[in-house]
Scaffold this active site. Structure first.
Site, PDB file in Angstrom:
ATOM      1  N   THR A 192      87.112   3.286 -43.049  1.00 54.83           N
ATOM      2  CA  THR A 192      88.492   3.314 -42.552  1.00 54.83           C
ATOM      3  C   THR A 192      88.514   2.604 -41.200  1.00 54.83           C
ATOM      4  O   THR A 192      88.629   1.383 -41.143  1.00 54.83           O
ATOM      5  CB  THR A 192      89.045   4.747 -42.454  1.00 54.83           C
ATOM      6  N   LYS A 231      80.194   7.368 -43.271  1.00 50.89           N
ATOM      7  CA  LYS A 231      81.347   6.770 -42.615  1.00 50.89           C
ATOM      8  C   LYS A 231      81.912   7.761 -41.608  1.00 50.89           C
ATOM      9  O   LYS A 231      81.789   8.978 -41.761  1.00 50.89           O
ATOM     10  CB  LYS A 231      82.419   6.339 -43.618  1.00 50.89           C
ATOM     11  N   THR A 280      85.973  13.717 -39.711  1.00 52.39           N
ATOM     12  CA  THR A 280      86.295  12.721 -40.731  1.00 52.39           C
ATOM     13  C   THR A 280      85.023  11.979 -41.095  1.00 52.39           C
ATOM     14  O   THR A 280      84.874  10.799 -40.866  1.00 52.39           O
ATOM     15  CB  THR A 280      87.395  11.761 -40.266  1.00 52.39           C
ATOM     16  N   GLU A 310      85.068   5.215 -32.258  1.00 53.49           N
ATOM     17  CA  GLU A 310      86.243   4.378 -32.016  1.00 53.49           C
ATOM     18  C   GLU A 310      86.355   4.014 -30.538  1.00 53.49           C
ATOM     19  O   GLU A 310      86.508   4.879 -29.686  1.00 53.49           O
ATOM     20  CB  GLU A 310      87.502   5.107 -32.479  1.00 53.49           C
ATOM     21  N   ASN A 350      93.964   4.838 -32.344  1.00 55.90           N
ATOM     22  CA  ASN A 350      94.615   6.006 -32.913  1.00 55.90           C
ATOM     23  C   ASN A 350      96.130   5.998 -32.743  1.00 55.90           C
ATOM     24  O   ASN A 350      96.846   6.612 -33.543  1.00 55.90           O
ATOM     25  CB  ASN A 350      93.995   7.276 -32.326  1.00 55.90           C
TER      26      ASN A 350
END
Length: 465
Positions: free
Chosen positions: A204, A231, A242, A330, A460
């Site tokens: 993702t 992931k 996640t 991220e 985000n």
């Protein structure tokens, strides 16, 4: 069940190796990557090429592949399918979030049931979480579609199912079901490109596919292999995040032994990951074994040397996959190792490491390359430890594995080596080490974390756009 996404090493050997990913990394992946490339050369290069394997050693009897069904706006891969040529033994650990996603609930039923399991299917781009009865119906239909597509029918080719992406949206079943039909005939055994495609299909906000494979010698003769992918880059915090990961092996092993090894490995790999404090609805770590390795005796006793060797191999393999998630937070620009020494208990050592790793002020200082050691010491001071901290015993050192230099910033409760030039040199490097000794006992903990950047907010804030 222990939380899956906090990667604390729960060994009482007074050492904790936990991967806390309290971090953020700016996505630089070119979204024009070919959706369904026929070979590696069709792919637009990813960042972090040094972390992507160019070859692999893959387990016998496993076929893999990834595909784009058109769910993602970028048209990047959104489906992954891994199938065994014969029934498998399966084990998994799942999120502890009360809103466990539909695929989590369905996979739990399948793992705990008595039916045949031969496959694992993943869709990315939609989490199928908080979707009610329809979500469960869709997840079960995906499982049935895999059974029909790989042969043997729904009863003879059961599949675990995973999903990752936006919460609160229903699966685009029209595209996914067609995608499964298109992908199934294209999965391959022993192909590095096929396995890399499978790792791409689960991505993702990840900036690169996280794939590893390894061959191991069996104690009683022969050898077995493992291949796996993971992931995750955001919404990662202890108690599951996640995060999706699966390991596939051709080792012959009983259900009881695989369950025990999976739990042990999870507690020492994925069970201490924290990026941003958010616990997701979809986390799953699954291990599937098809026993296709030739000349390897079945692992059937928890007390046997063969089991202990397999458990060690699986744990190290899972830890490697977990570290890749840490590297890909991220927006993150730093990879930070936090070592706590001198705590009175293991729990206190872990609490101190976690408090530093989850401090926004510490993370933003690291991103800004600012040796603001006061923020680290402050976090030590407010950490909710059972034993009170004695400021006069606290020491703090800053270093980087790339340099021979260590800066003793804080000694016995007071500033010590305040050298801004040396600190700036250390902080220029991606990999950093913070050593904190609280001088109270002999317990230790280590946590890996990352910085907190503008990129995390940008990623985000734009996640659904």
């Amino acid at each position: 069940m222990a939380p899956l996404s906090s990667l604390f090493h729960l060994t009482r050997a007074s050492h904790l190796t936990t991967l806390a990913v309290v971090q953020a990394r700016r996505i630089t992946r070119d979204m024009s990557v070919a959706a369904n490339p026929t070979h590696t050369g069709d792919r637009t290069p990813y960042p972090r090429q040094n972390l992507i394997p160019t070859t692999g050693t893959y387990p016998s009897g496993w076929l893999a592949g990834g595909w784009s069904s058109g769910v993602k706006k970028s048209n990047a891969k959104d489906l992954t399918l891994v199938v065994s040529s014969n029934p498998v033994t399966a084990s998994a650990v799942f999120t502890l979030n009360a809103f466990a996603a539909a695929p989590v609930q369905v996979s739990k039923e399948i793992v705990r049931g008595s039916g045949v399991i031969r496959a694992l299917v993943v869709n990315s781009g939609c989490a199928n979480a908080c979707t009610g009865d329809k979500g469960l119906e869709d997840a079960r239909e995906v499982v049935n579609a895999v059974g029909r597509a790989v042969g043997g029918g729904e009863e003879e080719a059961g599949s675990l199912v995973m999903s990752t992406g936006v919460i609160g949206q229903h699966l685009n079943m029209d595209k996914i079901l067609v995608g499964i039909e298109e992908l199934a005939p294209r999965i391959e055994e022993g192909s590095h490109d096929a396995w890399l495609g499978a790792a791409e299909g689960i991505m993702t906000t990840d900036t690169f596919p996280k794939l590893r494979s390894q061959k191991y010698d069996a104690l009683a003769g022969g050898s077995y292999s493992m291949a796996g992918w993971s992931k995750g880059a955001g919404m990662i915090h202890p108690n599951m995040a996640t995060m999706l990961s699966a390991v596939f092996t051709d080792a012959p092993i009983t259900k009881a032994c695989l369950d025990a090894a999976t739990r042990y490995a999870a507690d020492r790999s994925f069970n201490a990951i924290s990026i941003d404090g958010d616990t997701s609805t979809n986390d799953t770590f699954a291990v599937l074994a098809n026993g296709a390795a030739k000349g390897v005796k079945e692992i059937d006793s928890l007390d046997s040397p063969a089991y202990l060797a397999f458990r060690k191999d699986l744990t190290e393999f899972a830890a490697e996959l977990a570290k890749l998630i840490v590297r890909d937070g991220e927006g993150a620009t730093k990879f930070v190792e936090i070592n706590i020494k001198g705590a009175t208990t293991f729990a206190d050592a872990r609490t101190l490491a976690s408090t530093i790793a989850t401090s926004p002020l510490v993370k933003t200082a690291l991103y800004g390359r600012d040796a603001n050691w006061g923020r680290i010491v402050c976090a030590v001071g407010y950490a909710p430890t059972k034993s009170p901290i004695d400021p006069s015993r606290v020491n703090l050192r800053l270093s980087s594995p790339a340099l021979k230099t260590t800066l003793h910033l804080f000694k016995d409760g007071a500033p010590h080596e305040i050298d801004e030039a040396k600190a700036a040199e250390i902080l220029e490097h991606e990999d950093l080490v913070l050593d904190v000794d609280v001088g109270l006992g002999k317990e230790e903990a280590t946590m890996y974390t990352c910085d907190f950047s503008h990129g995390y907010i940008s990623i985000n804030a734009d996640y659904r756009s």
